[in-house]
Design an enzyme around this catalytic site. Structure first.
Site, PDB file in Angstrom:
ATOM      1  N   HIS A  15       0.866  -1.206   0.000  1.00  0.00           N
ATOM      2  CA  HIS A  15       0.000   0.000   0.000  1.00  0.00           C
ATOM      3  C   HIS A  15       0.889   1.239   0.000  1.00  0.00           C
ATOM      4  O   HIS A  15       1.471   1.594   1.025  1.00  0.00           O
ATOM      5  CB  HIS A  15      -0.914   0.014   1.232  1.00  0.00           C
ATOM      6  CG  HIS A  15      -1.861   1.184   1.253  1.00  0.00           C
ATOM      7  ND1 HIS A  15      -3.222   1.042   1.370  1.00  0.00           N
ATOM      8  CD2 HIS A  15      -1.664   2.525   1.161  1.00  0.00           C
ATOM      9  CE1 HIS A  15      -3.795   2.233   1.351  1.00  0.00           C
ATOM     10  NE2 HIS A  15      -2.857   3.155   1.233  1.00  0.00           N
ATOM     11  N   HIS A  17       1.579   5.399  -1.670  1.00  0.00           N
ATOM     12  CA  HIS A  17       1.252   6.583  -2.475  1.00  0.00           C
ATOM     13  C   HIS A  17       2.551   7.161  -3.028  1.00  0.00           C
ATOM     14  O   HIS A  17       3.414   7.586  -2.261  1.00  0.00           O
ATOM     15  CB  HIS A  17       0.567   7.644  -1.611  1.00  0.00           C
ATOM     16  CG  HIS A  17      -0.715   7.164  -1.002  1.00  0.00           C
ATOM     17  ND1 HIS A  17      -1.939   7.345  -1.595  1.00  0.00           N
ATOM     18  CD2 HIS A  17      -0.952   6.469   0.144  1.00  0.00           C
ATOM     19  CE1 HIS A  17      -2.885   6.795  -0.842  1.00  0.00           C
ATOM     20  NE2 HIS A  17      -2.313   6.258   0.219  1.00  0.00           N
ATOM     21  N   ASN A  43      -5.095   7.443  -6.001  1.00  0.00           N
ATOM     22  CA  ASN A  43      -5.807   8.685  -5.647  1.00  0.00           C
ATOM     23  C   ASN A  43      -5.063   9.931  -6.106  1.00  0.00           C
ATOM     24  O   ASN A  43      -4.754  10.820  -5.330  1.00  0.00           O
ATOM     25  CB  ASN A  43      -6.117   8.738  -4.137  1.00  0.00           C
ATOM     26  CG  ASN A  43      -4.888   8.740  -3.257  1.00  0.00           C
ATOM     27  OD1 ASN A  43      -3.840   8.203  -3.619  1.00  0.00           O
ATOM     28  ND2 ASN A  43      -4.995   9.343  -2.087  1.00  0.00           N
ATOM     29  N   LYS A 101      -9.302   0.004  -5.738  1.00  0.00           N
ATOM     30  CA  LYS A 101      -9.327   0.666  -4.429  1.00  0.00           C
ATOM     31  C   LYS A 101     -10.652   1.349  -4.169  1.00  0.00           C
ATOM     32  O   LYS A 101     -11.113   2.158  -4.974  1.00  0.00           O
ATOM     33  CB  LYS A 101      -8.171   1.692  -4.380  1.00  0.00           C
ATOM     34  CG  LYS A 101      -8.073   2.473  -3.076  1.00  0.00           C
ATOM     35  CD  LYS A 101      -7.618   1.602  -1.920  1.00  0.00           C
ATOM     36  CE  LYS A 101      -7.804   2.275  -0.570  1.00  0.00           C
ATOM     37  NZ  LYS A 101      -6.733   3.177  -0.211  1.00  0.00           N
ATOM     38  N   HIS A 138     -10.352   1.413   1.959  1.00  0.00           N
ATOM     39  CA  HIS A 138     -10.149   2.401   3.024  1.00  0.00           C
ATOM     40  C   HIS A 138     -11.353   2.267   3.943  1.00  0.00           C
ATOM     41  O   HIS A 138     -12.443   2.727   3.609  1.00  0.00           O
ATOM     42  CB  HIS A 138     -10.036   3.823   2.457  1.00  0.00           C
ATOM     43  CG  HIS A 138      -9.729   4.825   3.531  1.00  0.00           C
ATOM     44  ND1 HIS A 138      -8.504   5.445   3.653  1.00  0.00           N
ATOM     45  CD2 HIS A 138     -10.478   5.272   4.582  1.00  0.00           C
ATOM     46  CE1 HIS A 138      -8.517   6.239   4.716  1.00  0.00           C
ATOM     47  NE2 HIS A 138      -9.704   6.154   5.294  1.00  0.00           N
ATOM     48  N   HIS A 176      -4.416  -0.476   5.897  1.00  0.00           N
ATOM     49  CA  HIS A 176      -3.935   0.313   7.045  1.00  0.00           C
ATOM     50  C   HIS A 176      -4.860   0.238   8.254  1.00  0.00           C
ATOM     51  O   HIS A 176      -5.426   1.233   8.686  1.00  0.00           O
ATOM     52  CB  HIS A 176      -3.668   1.775   6.652  1.00  0.00           C
ATOM     53  CG  HIS A 176      -4.717   2.420   5.761  1.00  0.00           C
ATOM     54  ND1 HIS A 176      -6.043   2.438   6.068  1.00  0.00           N
ATOM     55  CD2 HIS A 176      -4.599   3.067   4.574  1.00  0.00           C
ATOM     56  CE1 HIS A 176      -6.704   3.075   5.121  1.00  0.00           C
ATOM     57  NE2 HIS A 176      -5.845   3.459   4.193  1.00  0.00           N
ATOM     58  N   ASP A 249       1.459   2.661   3.533  1.00  0.00           N
ATOM     59  CA  ASP A 249       0.611   3.849   3.377  1.00  0.00           C
ATOM     60  C   ASP A 249       1.470   5.113   3.448  1.00  0.00           C
ATOM     61  O   ASP A 249       1.010   6.158   3.917  1.00  0.00           O
ATOM     62  CB  ASP A 249      -0.520   3.895   4.414  1.00  0.00           C
ATOM     63  CG  ASP A 249      -1.593   4.901   4.032  1.00  0.00           C
ATOM     64  OD1 ASP A 249      -1.675   5.291   2.853  1.00  0.00           O
ATOM     65  OD2 ASP A 249      -2.348   5.322   4.943  1.00  0.00           O
TER      66      ASP A 249
HETATM   67  C1  NCD Z   1      -3.499   9.204   2.149  1.00  0.00           C
HETATM   68  C2  NCD Z   1      -3.014  10.232   1.119  1.00  0.00           C
HETATM   69  O1  NCD Z   1      -2.486  11.261   1.511  1.00  0.00           O
HETATM   70  O2  NCD Z   1      -3.152   9.965  -0.098  1.00  0.00           O
HETATM   71  N1  NCD Z   1      -3.507   9.823   3.450  1.00  0.00           N
HETATM   72  C3  NCD Z   1      -3.449   9.168   4.628  1.00  0.00           C
HETATM   73  O3  NCD Z   1      -3.529   9.820   5.667  1.00  0.00           O
HETATM   74  N2  NCD Z   1      -3.285   7.878   4.702  1.00  0.00           N
HETATM   75  C4  NCD Z   1      -4.819   8.683   1.745  1.00  0.00           C
HETATM   76  C5  NCD Z   1      -5.183   7.425   2.454  1.00  0.00           C
HETATM   77  O4  NCD Z   1      -4.565   6.388   2.259  1.00  0.00           O
HETATM   78  O5  NCD Z   1      -6.108   7.469   3.253  1.00  0.00           O
HETATM   79 ZN    ZN Z   2      -3.257   5.129   1.610  1.00  0.00          ZN
END
Ligand code: NCD
Ligand code: ZN
Length: 349
Positions: A15, A17, A43, A101, A138, A176, A249
């Protein structure tokens, strides 16, 4: 005698970003330093909703992979109410798309396009169950009435439990997880339901966020919970139960968007994620359980081969820089200016 070096099969991040554009130079290099593969979250703004968009995003990521690295970004689609079963079929056939997702509309960063009415996506979910494409969730309700610390538990009770009953074969990763409720729920389910656990939810609780001053760089979603939940997560991660595996995450935001009157949610950990997890397993006397959690259980769940390469961890402390460049600005990483007790490097072949 305590261990001072440890070699494990190269881990994956289930997971992550990475963001887009210039930011990829920093984020991709950090993840590729240690991880062989990563499930990349969709996202972006606008979100990645089609296979064609996922493939072009993948190309942008690949162009930032440092020379010599074989890092393999595994892509995901963002579930919208418009996703139809033909696109699910295309995703299933596209080798590099590994999941879809589900963000409840409004739950977190860039989730405006998420799903408000789950019934709208039942045909897509049916197709996913049929072809074995996992739904990555999520797990938080968005009702303003529900206390932010209860949103994961209420999601499990009111949305996830009925969903698993309606689609008993659907593969689901509850992403998460942050509560004992989530640990208990996932533990009770069949082998098609698993969960990822972040380094920050293992290392921190809501006191770290709120006691003695508000720390915006520890603000993430789902929000850090009280220490009894942190304890349940530590026990699940270090238990050797294959339902729980590594997903950082890691979610970078520039300093200005974190340190402001309405700051973004997300903690950046990609620069040192494996080392941070290793601290947790060491403190639990469970270093022998790290490899399963970090390198085996996720691959097995996604039906992907386990990695063949090795990573060595040595108990050599290093100090994390105070910030990293991030697009046109910078990002404050987890443990900024502080020390981490382990260092990871690729084992010599
Ligand atoms: C994530 C993001 O910033 O894209 N933020 C977070 O607090 N985890 C989005 C997510 O995974 O919820
Ligand atoms: Zn995330």
């Amino acid at each position: 005698m305590s261990l001072t070096t440890l070699s494990i099969t190269q881990p994956d991040d289930w997971h992550l970003h990475l963001r887009d554009g210039e930011a990829l130079k920093t984020t991709v290099a950090h993840s590729a330093r240690v991880f062989a593969r990563a499930i990349v979250m969709p996202n972006l703004k606008p979100p990645v909703t089609t296979v064609a968009q996922a493939l072009s995003y993948r190309q942008r990521i690949v162009s930032c992979i440092p020379k010599g690295s074989t890092f393999d970004p595994l892509m995901t689609l963002y579930l919208t109410e418009q996703l139809n079963s033909q696109e699910v079929q295309r995703a299933h056939e596209a080798d590099c798309v590994q999941g879809i997702k589900f963000y409840p509309a409004g739950a977190t960063t860039n989730s405006e396009s998420g799903v408000a009415e789950l019934e709208c996506v039942y045909p897509a979910l049916e197709k996913m169950a049929e072809v074995g494409l996992p739904l990555l969730i999520h797990g938080e309700v968005t009702d303003t009435e529900i206390d932010i610390f209860d949103r994961e538990r209420v999601f499990i009770e009111t949305i996830l439990e009925p969903l698993t009953q309606k689609f008993p074969k659907l593969k689901i990763v509850l992403e998460h997880i942050t509560t004992k409720d989530a640990v208990d729920f996932v533990s009770r389910q069949g082998k098609n339901i698993a969960a990822t656990i972040t380094p920050h939810h293992l290392l921190l609780n809501r006191n770290d966020l709120l006691a003695g001053g508000v720390r915006p760089h520890f603000y993430c979603l789902p929000i850090l919970k009280r220490n009894i939940h942190q304890r349940a997560l530590i026990e699940a991660a270090t238990s050797g139960n294959s339902k729980f595996f590594l997903g950082t995450d890691s979610a970078p935001h520039s300093i200005e968007t974190k340190e402001t009157s309405c700051g973004c949610a997300g903690i950046y950990s990609a620069h040192a994620a494996l080392e941070l997890y290793t601290e947790v397993f060491e403190a639990e006397g469970a270093l022998d359980k790290l490899e399963g959690f970090a390198s085996f259980f996720g691959a097995d769940f996604y039906n992907l081969p386990r990695n063949q390469t090795q990573i060595t961890l040595s108990k050599t402390p290093f100090t994390v820089p105070k910030e990293y460049s991030f697009g046109s600005g910078s990002v404050i990483p987890m443990r900024a200016n502080e020390s981490i007790s382990w260092s990871a490097y690729e084992a010599t072949k």
